[in-house]
Design a protein around this motif. Structure first.
Motif, PDB file in Angstrom:
ATOM      1  N   SER A 303       0.825  -1.208   0.000  1.00 22.57           N
ATOM      2  CA  SER A 303       0.000   0.000   0.000  1.00 22.57           C
ATOM      3  C   SER A 303       0.862   1.263   0.000  1.00 22.57           C
ATOM      4  N   ARG A 304       0.405   2.254  -0.743  1.00 19.89           N
ATOM      5  CA  ARG A 304       1.054   3.568  -0.757  1.00 19.89           C
ATOM      6  C   ARG A 304       0.477   4.494   0.302  1.00 19.89           C
ATOM      7  N   SER A 305      -0.608   4.076   0.921  1.00 23.31           N
ATOM      8  CA  SER A 305      -1.268   4.895   1.937  1.00 23.31           C
ATOM      9  C   SER A 305      -1.354   4.100   3.233  1.00 23.31           C
ATOM     10  N   SER A 306      -1.005   4.737   4.336  1.00 24.38           N
ATOM     11  CA  SER A 306      -1.009   4.037   5.622  1.00 24.38           C
ATOM     12  C   SER A 306      -2.405   4.055   6.231  1.00 24.38           C
ATOM     13  N   ASP A 307      -2.617   3.097   7.128  1.00 24.67           N
ATOM     14  CA  ASP A 307      -3.861   3.075   7.885  1.00 24.67           C
ATOM     15  C   ASP A 307      -3.882   4.293   8.806  1.00 24.67           C
ATOM     16  N   PRO A 308      -4.939   5.101   8.798  1.00 24.03           N
ATOM     17  CA  PRO A 308      -4.933   6.343   9.588  1.00 24.03           C
ATOM     18  C   PRO A 308      -4.875   6.117  11.089  1.00 24.03           C
ATOM     19  N   GLU A 309      -5.247   4.933  11.549  1.00 19.90           N
ATOM     20  CA  GLU A 309      -5.253   4.678  12.990  1.00 19.90           C
ATOM     21  C   GLU A 309      -3.959   4.034  13.464  1.00 19.90           C
ATOM     22  N   THR A 310      -3.432   3.060  12.717  1.00 16.67           N
ATOM     23  CA  THR A 310      -2.239   2.334  13.156  1.00 16.67           C
ATOM     24  C   THR A 310      -0.956   2.826  12.502  1.00 16.67           C
ATOM     25  N   ARG A 311      -1.056   3.648  11.450  1.00 18.46           N
ATOM     26  CA  ARG A 311       0.109   4.151  10.718  1.00 18.46           C
ATOM     27  C   ARG A 311       0.942   3.002  10.159  1.00 18.46           C
ATOM     28  N   THR A 312       0.271   1.963   9.724  1.00 17.97           N
ATOM     29  CA  THR A 312       0.948   0.824   9.103  1.00 17.97           C
ATOM     30  C   THR A 312       0.486   0.693   7.653  1.00 17.97           C
ATOM     31  N   PHE A 313       1.238  -0.089   6.864  1.00 20.54           N
ATOM     32  CA  PHE A 313       0.982  -0.222   5.436  1.00 20.54           C
ATOM     33  C   PHE A 313       0.634  -1.672   5.103  1.00 20.54           C
ATOM     34  N   ARG A 314      -0.453  -1.864   4.368  1.00 20.23           N
ATOM     35  CA  ARG A 314      -0.908  -3.208   4.001  1.00 20.23           C
ATOM     36  C   ARG A 314       0.025  -3.815   2.955  1.00 20.23           C
ATOM     37  N   VAL A 315       0.399  -5.058   3.175  1.00 19.08           N
ATOM     38  CA  VAL A 315       1.235  -5.792   2.229  1.00 19.08           C
ATOM     39  C   VAL A 315       0.570  -7.139   1.963  1.00 19.08           C
ATOM     40  N   GLU A 316       0.625  -7.577   0.694  1.00 14.94           N
ATOM     41  CA  GLU A 316       0.022  -8.844   0.297  1.00 14.94           C
ATOM     42  C   GLU A 316       1.069  -9.702  -0.397  1.00 14.94           C
ATOM     43  N   ILE A 317       1.103 -10.977  -0.014  1.00 18.91           N
ATOM     44  CA  ILE A 317       2.000 -11.958  -0.635  1.00 18.91           C
ATOM     45  C   ILE A 317       1.132 -13.039  -1.259  1.00 18.91           C
ATOM     46  N   THR A 318       1.326 -13.301  -2.535  1.00 22.37           N
ATOM     47  CA  THR A 318       0.562 -14.333  -3.235  1.00 22.37           C
ATOM     48  C   THR A 318       1.348 -15.637  -3.230  1.00 22.37           C
ATOM     49  N   VAL A 319       0.698 -16.713  -2.777  1.00 22.14           N
ATOM     50  CA  VAL A 319       1.350 -18.022  -2.692  1.00 22.14           C
ATOM     51  C   VAL A 319       0.434 -19.069  -3.311  1.00 22.14           C
TER      52      VAL A 319
END
Length: 419
Positions: A303-319
């Motif tokens: 993600s290029r935008s962080s979660d407004p509450e946790t200030r973290t960025f979503r990442v996805e791994i395809t398996v």
């Protein structure tokens, strides 16, 4: 007699005092010397007193602490970002009806695997086939009106042309004195009437064309209604719910079934902003579920935008999940590969804090002194801590580090390195 006993006791006491406490003076008196004690004391030179700081330095120099150190050499390691996340289906959709009617097919049960385009629910057609036939019957009639309307336009345009010619001739004759003004007025009225007839004929053409479009739209609507009767799977996957029961009344938006796609499957986590720069799309990654299932894949989204509450960025791994062993929503420990770093492998027990609370280790220098060195922990493993911030080659104190500070003299015994 008693008087002599007292005198004897006093003499004996005085003799004992002289022998014990004044022995030096008694011997000097017996040898005939009369030293002046006070002068001797005054004449003796006073020993110089060292400053307190010099005494403390001498005391520290004399204190040598025995320690055990290990020689460690910097190594290149694969850095990684450790996250905690969960599995998530690649796709999930609630398949819903777009028309109303009674379901006429037996339901598929949850857990069944369906292919893309497979029939899930079918609704009774009712009068839809009749409506389609009626719409198709109106189309030829609507198309037949168009040539008739176009012919009327041609006829009206011919009359307009004739009326225009007559009007021009009447105006010319009137100018030469061969026609009256009444005739000119009549020809002009004929022209206006012909113009109106042309507009009416053209409107008839547009109406005929609109009739054709309306008939075609009615056919398309009827065909769409018939197409809505069969609800099919948009992609291959597993049914998470039973399909709609036979005889159930479906309304637009009513649920037919829920499908999830588990192959491939995604590992989803949230990266703290301190580590987001280490994660790259396309990087290798792996995961291990709480059921001890291990998978490998690559980062496909960050993600290029962080979660407004946790200030973290979503990442996805395809398996890959060919055997469908992984389920949607399982907790997983995720390790994402990052660019390699230089690091030392040291025992966790060798870590210590300085007076300011900085985490680091004590090093044994070449001149047998202790030196504090701040470090950064990269990874915690069963073999020890991978840390950065140390020199390329370092002698890390692993026993006795709590008893030394910077500059303290040490006696070093070297142990075998764990690196």
């Amino acid at each position: 007699m008693r008087f002599f006993s007292i005198i004897t006791a006093i003499v004996v006491t005085l003799a004992l005092y002289l022998i014990v406490f004044e022995r030096d003076r008694l011997l000097s008196f017996a040898s005939g010397e009369t030293p002046n004690t006070e002068a001797a004391i005054e004449s003796e030179p006073a020993e110089p007193q060292a400053p307190a700081s010099a005494q403390a330095a001498d005391a520290d120099a004399e204190r040598v602490v025995s320690i055990v150190a290990m020689r460690s050499t910097e190594q290149a390691i694969d850095n990684a970002v450790l996250l905690r996340g969960r599995t998530q289906a690649a796709r999930q959709v609630d398949v819903r009806a777009e028309t109303s009617g009674l379901v006429q097919t037996e339901p598929l049960r949850k857990g069944a695997y369906v292919e893309k385009g497979q029939l899930l629910c079918e609704i009774q057609p009712g009068t839809r086939e009749t409506l389609l036939a009626e719409a198709k019957a109106h189309l030829p009639e609507a198309k037949a009106r168009l040539p008739e309307a176009e012919g009327r336009v041609l006829e009206a345009e011919a009359r307009l042309k004739e009326a225009t010619i007559n009007d021009n001739a009447a105006k010319q004759l009137s100018a030469d004195g061969f026609a009256s003004d009444i005739r000119v007025a009549g020809t002009q009225a004929t022209v206006q009437s012909a113009l109106a007839a042309v507009e009416t004929a053209r409107a008839g053409v547009e109406s005929a064309r609109a009739g054709i479009i309306g008939a075609e739209a009615a056919i398309a609507a009827a065909e769409n209604e018939i197409g809505y009767l069969q609800i099919k799977a948009p992609f291959g996957g597993l049914l998470e719910t039973d399909a709609a029961e036979v005889g159930a009344l479906m309304q637009p938006g009513g649920l037919c079934a829920t499908i999830i796609q588990l192959n491939p499957i995604k590992l989803v986590a949230f990266v703290p902003e301190t580590d987001v720069a280490k994660v790259k799309v396309g990087a290798r990654a792996g995961g291990r579920t709480t059921a001890n299932q291990t998978v490998e894949g690559r980062v496909t989204f960050l993600s290029r935008s962080s979660d407004p509450e946790t200030r973290t960025f979503r990442v996805e791994i395809t398996v890959n999940n060919d055997d469908l062993e992984l389920r949607d929503g399982q907790t997983a420990e995720i390790l994402i590969g990052a660019e390699g770093e230089k690091a030392h492998l040291i025992p966790a027990s060798s870590l210590t804090l300085d007076d300011h609370g900085t985490l680091g280790v004590q090093l044994a220098t070449s001149d047998n002194r202790a030196k504090f060195n701040a470090i950064t922990i990269l990874r915690d493993t069963a073999e020890g801590m991978w840390v950065s911030g140390l020199p390329k080659e370092a002698a890390v104190i692993i026993t006795g580090q709590e008893y030394v500070t910077d500059g303290v003299a040490i006696e070093t015994t070297y142990a075998e390195s764990k690196s």
